[in-house]
Write a protein that holds these residues in place. Structure first.
Motif, PDB file in Angstrom:
ATOM      1  N   ALA A  15       0.853  -1.197   0.000  1.00  0.00           N
ATOM      2  CA  ALA A  15       0.000   0.000   0.000  1.00  0.00           C
ATOM      3  C   ALA A  15       0.887   1.244   0.000  1.00  0.00           C
ATOM      4  CB  ALA A  15      -0.905  -0.024   1.230  1.00  0.00           C
ATOM      5  N   PRO A  16       0.472   2.357  -0.612  1.00  0.00           N
ATOM      6  CA  PRO A  16      -0.868   2.554  -1.174  1.00  0.00           C
ATOM      7  C   PRO A  16      -0.996   2.178  -2.644  1.00  0.00           C
ATOM      8  CG  PRO A  16       0.303   4.626  -1.208  1.00  0.00           C
ATOM      9  CD  PRO A  16       1.249   3.614  -0.579  1.00  0.00           C
ATOM     10  N   TYR A  17       0.103   1.840  -3.309  1.00  0.00           N
ATOM     11  CA  TYR A  17       0.041   1.663  -4.765  1.00  0.00           C
ATOM     12  C   TYR A  17      -0.299   0.238  -5.178  1.00  0.00           C
ATOM     13  CZ  TYR A  17       2.198   6.199  -4.364  1.00  0.00           C
ATOM     14  OH  TYR A  17       2.456   7.499  -4.024  1.00  0.00           O
ATOM     15  N   LYS A  18       0.296  -0.747  -4.496  1.00  0.00           N
ATOM     16  CA  LYS A  18      -0.024  -2.169  -4.696  1.00  0.00           C
ATOM     17  C   LYS A  18       0.264  -2.667  -6.105  1.00  0.00           C
ATOM     18  CE  LYS A  18      -3.516  -2.191  -1.053  1.00  0.00           C
ATOM     19  NZ  LYS A  18      -4.914  -2.518  -0.677  1.00  0.00           N
ATOM     20  N   ALA A  19       1.124  -1.978  -6.820  1.00  0.00           N
ATOM     21  CA  ALA A  19       1.515  -2.408  -8.165  1.00  0.00           C
ATOM     22  C   ALA A  19       2.678  -1.541  -8.622  1.00  0.00           C
ATOM     23  CB  ALA A  19       0.360  -2.280  -9.154  1.00  0.00           C
ATOM     24  N   PRO A  20       3.548  -2.081  -9.485  1.00  0.00           N
ATOM     25  CA  PRO A  20       4.619  -1.258 -10.040  1.00  0.00           C
ATOM     26  C   PRO A  20       4.045  -0.135 -10.896  1.00  0.00           C
ATOM     27  CG  PRO A  20       5.035  -3.601 -10.413  1.00  0.00           C
ATOM     28  CD  PRO A  20       3.621  -3.481  -9.945  1.00  0.00           C
ATOM     29  N   PRO A  21       4.733   0.991 -11.013  1.00  0.00           N
ATOM     30  CA  PRO A  21       4.238   2.075 -11.857  1.00  0.00           C
ATOM     31  C   PRO A  21       4.231   1.661 -13.322  1.00  0.00           C
ATOM     32  CG  PRO A  21       6.480   2.520 -11.150  1.00  0.00           C
ATOM     33  CD  PRO A  21       6.039   1.314 -10.393  1.00  0.00           C
TER      34      PRO A  21
END
Length: 221
Positions: free
Chosen positions: A39-45
């Motif tokens: 968190a908070p993105y939970k994925a690569p950009p």
């Protein structure tokens, strides 16, 4: 206190907005990869991560960069940047930059207070024409602190090379004439960036470019 860079005679200063790029060196991307699914993105950009270095941060080569009393050390972010030409989203040339930051715990979305302090962007005094500069993937640079080489970077190690970075950024925004887009900053073998303190002299060298030199001084009270 807010400062404005005063260039030496004939020295370059950007005529538009200066954009930094995060996580564009493979070494840095890989170092942060384990945290990208948290968190908070939970994925690569999936797109370039950009930020702005406003005019109060600009320091020409030869200028002294102020270090706040609250920061015993600051980070050196040596890079080469694209300067946008007379037509939007085209490259006129390249310039050395030192994207100075306060040390901080995350590179995903660094607060302004870490990267946008007065004087926190060293800017080379000249733009090297794109045709003369050659293939950006062949760029190399060294960071010397008080004459000692502290970092060497090869731009063949970019996640997005210069052409791809420009294309990806241009897909969601227009880079206007005079804007500047950094290619990204590498990390050292220990996963960090070179740290410097008041009294240090930093010299960034790259073949074909005039050296970018700044000293670090205590911020005036």
């Amino acid at each position: 206190m807010t400062t404005t860079a005063v260039p030496a005679a004939g020295a370059y200063l950007p005529q538009g907005t200066v954009y930094g790029t995060l996580l564009n060196f493979r070494s840095e991307f890989d170092a942060w990869a384990p945290k990208m699914n948290e968190a908070p993105y939970k994925a690569p950009p999936n797109a370039p991560i950009l930020y702005v270095k406003p005019v109060n941060t600009w320091s020409t080569s030869g200028a002294a960069i102020p270090v706040p009393a609250s920061a015993p050390q600051v980070e050196v972010g040596a890079t080469i940047a694209m300067v946008i030409g007379d037509k939007p989203n085209t490259v006129a040339g390249y310039v050395l930059m030192n994207d100075v930051s306060l040390p901080h715990a995350s590179f995903f979305r660094p607060p302004v207070k870490f990267k946008c302090l007065d004087g926190f962007l060293g800017i080379g005094n000249e733009v090297v024409d794109a045709a003369k500069a050659g293939d950006p993937s062949a760029f190399t640079l060294d960071v010397r602190v008080n004459g000692e080489v502290r970092q060497s970077s090869r731009f063949s190690g970019l996640v997005r090379n210069a052409q791809q970075l420009l294309a990806d950024v241009s897909s969601f925004m227009t880079l206007q004439p005079g804007d500047v887009l950094m290619l990204g900053c590498d990390i050292t073998a220990d996963g960090a960036r070179p740290l410097v303190k008041v009294g240090d002299r930093v010299e960034i060298r790259a073949p074909g470019f005039a050296p970018l030199v700044n000293t670090f001084v205590a911020e005036a009270a």
